[in-house]
Design a protein around this motif. Sequence first.
Motif, short mmCIF file in Angstrom:
data_model
loop_
_atom_site.label_atom_id
_atom_site.label_comp_id
_atom_site.label_asym_id
_atom_site.label_seq_id
_atom_site.Cartn_x
_atom_site.Cartn_y
_atom_site.Cartn_z
N LEU A 74 0.81 -1.21 0.00
CA LEU A 74 0.00 0.00 0.00
C LEU A 74 0.84 1.27 0.00
O LEU A 74 0.35 2.36 0.32
CB LEU A 74 -0.95 0.01 1.20
CG LEU A 74 -2.30 -0.67 0.99
CD1 LEU A 74 -2.18 -2.13 0.63
CD2 LEU A 74 -3.17 -0.52 2.23
N SER A 75 2.10 1.15 -0.36
CA SER A 75 2.94 2.34 -0.44
C SER A 75 2.50 3.22 -1.61
O SER A 75 1.85 2.76 -2.56
CB SER A 75 4.41 1.95 -0.63
OG SER A 75 4.60 1.33 -1.89
N ASP A 76 2.85 4.50 -1.56
CA ASP A 76 2.46 5.44 -2.63
C ASP A 76 3.00 4.98 -3.98
O ASP A 76 2.28 5.04 -5.00
CB ASP A 76 2.98 6.84 -2.31
CG ASP A 76 2.28 7.48 -1.13
OD1 ASP A 76 1.18 6.99 -0.77
OD2 ASP A 76 2.82 8.44 -0.55
N ALA A 77 4.24 4.51 -4.02
CA ALA A 77 4.82 4.08 -5.28
C ALA A 77 4.09 2.86 -5.84
O ALA A 77 3.81 2.78 -7.04
CB ALA A 77 6.31 3.75 -5.08
N ALA A 78 3.75 1.90 -4.96
CA ALA A 78 3.05 0.70 -5.41
C ALA A 78 1.66 1.03 -5.93
O ALA A 78 1.21 0.48 -6.93
CB ALA A 78 2.97 -0.31 -4.27
N LEU A 79 0.98 1.95 -5.27
CA LEU A 79 -0.37 2.32 -5.71
C LEU A 79 -0.34 3.11 -7.00
O LEU A 79 -1.25 2.99 -7.84
CB LEU A 79 -1.09 3.09 -4.61
CG LEU A 79 -1.36 2.30 -3.32
CD1 LEU A 79 -2.14 3.14 -2.33
CD2 LEU A 79 -2.11 1.01 -3.62
N ALA A 80 0.71 3.92 -7.21
CA ALA A 80 0.84 4.63 -8.49
C ALA A 80 1.04 3.62 -9.63
O ALA A 80 0.45 3.75 -10.71
CB ALA A 80 2.02 5.60 -8.42
N THR A 81 1.85 2.60 -9.38
CA THR A 81 2.04 1.55 -10.38
C THR A 81 0.75 0.77 -10.62
O THR A 81 0.44 0.39 -11.75
CB THR A 81 3.15 0.59 -9.92
OG1 THR A 81 4.37 1.33 -9.73
CG2 THR A 81 3.39 -0.51 -10.93
N LEU A 82 -0.01 0.55 -9.55
CA LEU A 82 -1.28 -0.14 -9.66
C LEU A 82 -2.23 0.60 -10.61
O LEU A 82 -2.86 -0.01 -11.47
CB LEU A 82 -1.91 -0.25 -8.27
CG LEU A 82 -3.21 -1.03 -8.14
CD1 LEU A 82 -2.92 -2.52 -8.15
CD2 LEU A 82 -3.92 -0.66 -6.83
N VAL A 83 -2.31 1.91 -10.48
CA VAL A 83 -3.19 2.71 -11.34
C VAL A 83 -2.72 2.64 -12.79
O VAL A 83 -3.53 2.45 -13.72
CB VAL A 83 -3.23 4.17 -10.85
CG1 VAL A 83 -3.98 5.04 -11.85
CG2 VAL A 83 -3.89 4.26 -9.48
N GLU A 84 -1.43 2.75 -13.01
CA GLU A 84 -0.89 2.68 -14.37
C GLU A 84 -1.20 1.34 -15.02
O GLU A 84 -1.61 1.27 -16.19
CB GLU A 84 0.62 2.92 -14.35
CG GLU A 84 1.04 4.33 -13.95
CD GLU A 84 2.55 4.45 -13.81
OE1 GLU A 84 3.25 3.46 -14.10
OE2 GLU A 84 3.03 5.53 -13.41
#
Length: 448
Positions: A74-84
């Motif tokens: 649930l880190s910011d970087a992981a969630l940004a990748t999730l959206v992409e």
Amino acid sequence: MLTVTEAQARVSDLVASAKRAGADAADVLYSGGMSTEVQVRLGELEDVQRSEGEEIGLRFFVGQRSASVSSSDLSDAALATLVERAAAMAREAPADAYAGLAPEDRLFTGELPDLDIDDGQDVAPETLRRHALEAEDAARAVDGVTNSEGGGASAGRSIMALATSHGFCGGYQASSYGCSASVIAGEGGGMQRDYAYRTARHFADLDSPASIGRRAGERTVARLDPAKLASGAMPVVFDPRVSGGLLGHLIGAITGSAITRGTSFLRDSLEKQVFSRGVTVRDDPLRRRGLRSRPFDGEGLPVADRAIIDDGVLTGWLLDSASARQLGLEPTGHAKRGIGGPPGAGATNLHLEAGTATRDQLIADIEQGVLVTELIGMGVNPVTGDYSRGASGFLIEKGAIGAPVAEITIAGNLKDMYRELTPADDLEFIRGVNAPSVRIEGMTVAGA
């Protein structure tokens, strides 16, 4: 693990990120949980497990195309990748004319109901160990018990939060507790096993460990020296331990996916007599302290108590939004979902209402029949309703419960079984699916 407030903020933020990435619509589900389980055997601690985890899932829509992606990071970087990743997958996905969020004008609004499904306790592992030992000791103390598979106790808490791009955001948490014992009676080839357990939302609502263990031991000893049973057609009485399974087959046959695919034995039974008159089956997601209670469904729609079978008549299907669109109907607030993939539909706190006769009265005129206390295997055809299960239990002879029986098979067709079903008055609300003892006429029983 996040708190409910933090989880609601996280899912709302991820929906906003999806919209900025080009989603025409999106929803996000967060699921977190923690649990402690203690296992003992023969009076000694055997295992202690502590687990904690959380996941978040994004459903990303581009027109009628959609993709679902989840992550336990649930880190910011992981969630940004999730959206992409979700955006890229959705643009390549096939279009689905029925896909989409729930109707905006039907979303849950207002204050969440108080379901009292979290007692706020943090039960210590030592307390769980003591309960597990008490349950196993009580089971082993029953005369005739010769060995033990162990006792167990557990405590847990779960958190869920859901947000949609068209205005819904909600979350809740729930506690759960359990205690069990499983023992063996007899020796060599004559050994039998049985068990007892209880689960509850509040720790204080559990039966005492000693009563759970004693029940396990008595059930096990009662199964010793099974008798032979002649094959034939006869009444079968389902004990409350297993009668709820009949409701599970009913729900599987009336969910939207089964109806839209034409794979249900009840597909032509809407608003028709399925059970005998006087039989009612209810689904109540708002029951206080219910094991499957929830304030809203998996799409953010309000939920309500409903008679699925009313005076024997099937009142309607259980529909999520996609299946409702396909059938030209409205969703019913029965959407259920996991972190990955679209919602389906299902029931919550399901029960068959009690009848007026006691179980003794229900069996009083049975010359020869069977009381089933355990079912084995999954021999049910959801398309035809054909039903064939391995079973064990007790003979019914001249209106009384007699010797145990094992390794028998009971068979019929669910349509016939439902029409011939009579409930007793011994309903208890102790499981997610509850039913009293039920009698079904004319089942085929094959002895060992």
